[in-house]
Scaffold this active site. Structure first.
Site, PDB file in Angstrom:
ATOM      1  N   ASP A  92      49.845  57.376  -8.116  1.00  0.00           N
ATOM      2  CA  ASP A  92      51.121  57.597  -8.477  1.00  0.00           C
ATOM      3  C   ASP A  92      51.321  58.370  -9.587  1.00  0.00           C
ATOM      4  O   ASP A  92      50.696  57.960 -10.546  1.00  0.00           O
ATOM      5  CB  ASP A  92      51.801  56.200  -8.501  1.00  0.00           C
ATOM      6  CG  ASP A  92      52.150  55.366  -7.429  1.00  0.00           C
ATOM      7  OD1 ASP A  92      51.554  55.722  -6.137  1.00  0.00           O
ATOM      8  OD2 ASP A  92      52.776  54.283  -7.341  1.00  0.00           O
ATOM      9  N   LYS A 156      58.836  58.995  -6.026  1.00  0.00           N
ATOM     10  CA  LYS A 156      59.034  57.769  -6.574  1.00  0.00           C
ATOM     11  C   LYS A 156      59.930  57.535  -7.588  1.00  0.00           C
ATOM     12  O   LYS A 156      59.838  58.400  -8.495  1.00  0.00           O
ATOM     13  CB  LYS A 156      57.563  57.048  -6.878  1.00  0.00           C
ATOM     14  CG  LYS A 156      57.627  55.482  -7.674  1.00  0.00           C
ATOM     15  CD  LYS A 156      56.273  55.285  -7.912  1.00  0.00           C
ATOM     16  CE  LYS A 156      56.125  54.005  -8.782  1.00  0.00           C
ATOM     17  NZ  LYS A 156      54.970  53.616  -9.238  1.00  0.00           N
ATOM     18  N   LYS A 185      59.490  56.083  -2.447  1.00  0.00           N
ATOM     19  CA  LYS A 185      59.077  54.654  -3.136  1.00  0.00           C
ATOM     20  C   LYS A 185      60.131  54.128  -4.185  1.00  0.00           C
ATOM     21  O   LYS A 185      59.974  55.130  -5.239  1.00  0.00           O
ATOM     22  CB  LYS A 185      57.609  54.812  -3.483  1.00  0.00           C
ATOM     23  CG  LYS A 185      57.154  53.536  -4.149  1.00  0.00           C
ATOM     24  CD  LYS A 185      55.847  53.491  -4.425  1.00  0.00           C
ATOM     25  CE  LYS A 185      55.285  52.234  -5.305  1.00  0.00           C
ATOM     26  NZ  LYS A 185      53.844  52.410  -5.721  1.00  0.00           N
TER      27      LYS A 185
END
Length: 223
Positions: A92, A156, A185
């Site tokens: 991430d 994300k 996400k």
């Protein structure tokens, strides 16, 4: 959606500043039992998670440039390589959202292209954190376009350390405007089952949550 399907959408996360080894071991054991999509931890816990989750289907995720996104590209690339070497299968990556807000789209685009390429070369799933709470709508769409052009696997919403977390509106914005196979996400502030399900309904394929077991238990009790 059944309990197994919900579990497969959850990244069970512990990025708390006061977490210790026992907390990370418990996170892994819970993820193993529920078969969550992934655990998400700081880089120093990767080896522990790799040992604890060996032989399971649970992915191991870590963060890059976290939580500010202002690290150098070279530093972020080194973190990606460390992730692969130490057992991660997903990263991430925090976008340099300050540069995006300043209008330096080229810097951000060059960075994300290089980092996503590094992740692909390391056989890692890439999820780019854009920290939506600090972006206006035009900047959010620019961030989405940059992520799509770079071939990121996911966009994300949040680190969970900003001034706000995932919102239904932001997930819908990304879902409506994505033009590639990029996934979404949602993370940050997802503390209730109602919000988790609403985010999934809005288009999120993954949720980053720090209370995955609580959500799953509540869901199980209602089905």
């Amino acid at each position: 959606m059944n309990t197994t399907e919900l579990a497969a959408k959850l990244d069970a996360t512990n990025l708390k500043l006061d977490a210790d080894y026992k907390d990370i071991e418990m996170l892994c054991d819970e993820a193993k039992e529920a078969n969550y999509a992934a655990v998400c931890v700081y880089p120093s816990y990767l080896s522990l998670c790799s040992d604890r989750l060996k032989g399971t289907e649970v992915n191991i995720c870590t963060v890059v440039g976290f939580p500010h996104g202002c690290s150098s590209i070279e530093s972020k690339q080194e973190e990606i390589m460390h992730a692969r070497t130490n057992g991660a299968s997903e990263v991430d990556i925090v976008m340099h959202h300050a540069a995006l807000r300043a209008g330096d789209d080229k810097l951000v685009s060059d960075e994300i292209n290089r980092l996503c390429k590094s992740a692909r070369q390391a056989n890692l799933v890439s999820k780019v954190i854009v920290e939506t709470c600090y972006l206006n709508e035009a900047q959010k769409l620019t961030a989405l376009h940059i992520c799509e052009q770079a071939g990121a696997d996911f966009i994300k919403t949040s680190t969970g350390f900003g001034s706000g977390g995932a919102t239904i509106e932001d997930v819908k914005l990304f879902d409506t405007n994505r033009t590639t196979a990029i996934k979404i996400k949602a993370s940050g502030g997802i503390r209730t089952l109602d919000k988790a399900l609403a985010l999934i309904h809005a288009g999120a394929e993954r949720l980053g949550v720090s209370a995955a077991n609580d959500l799953l238990r509540e869901f199980s009790s209602q089905t």
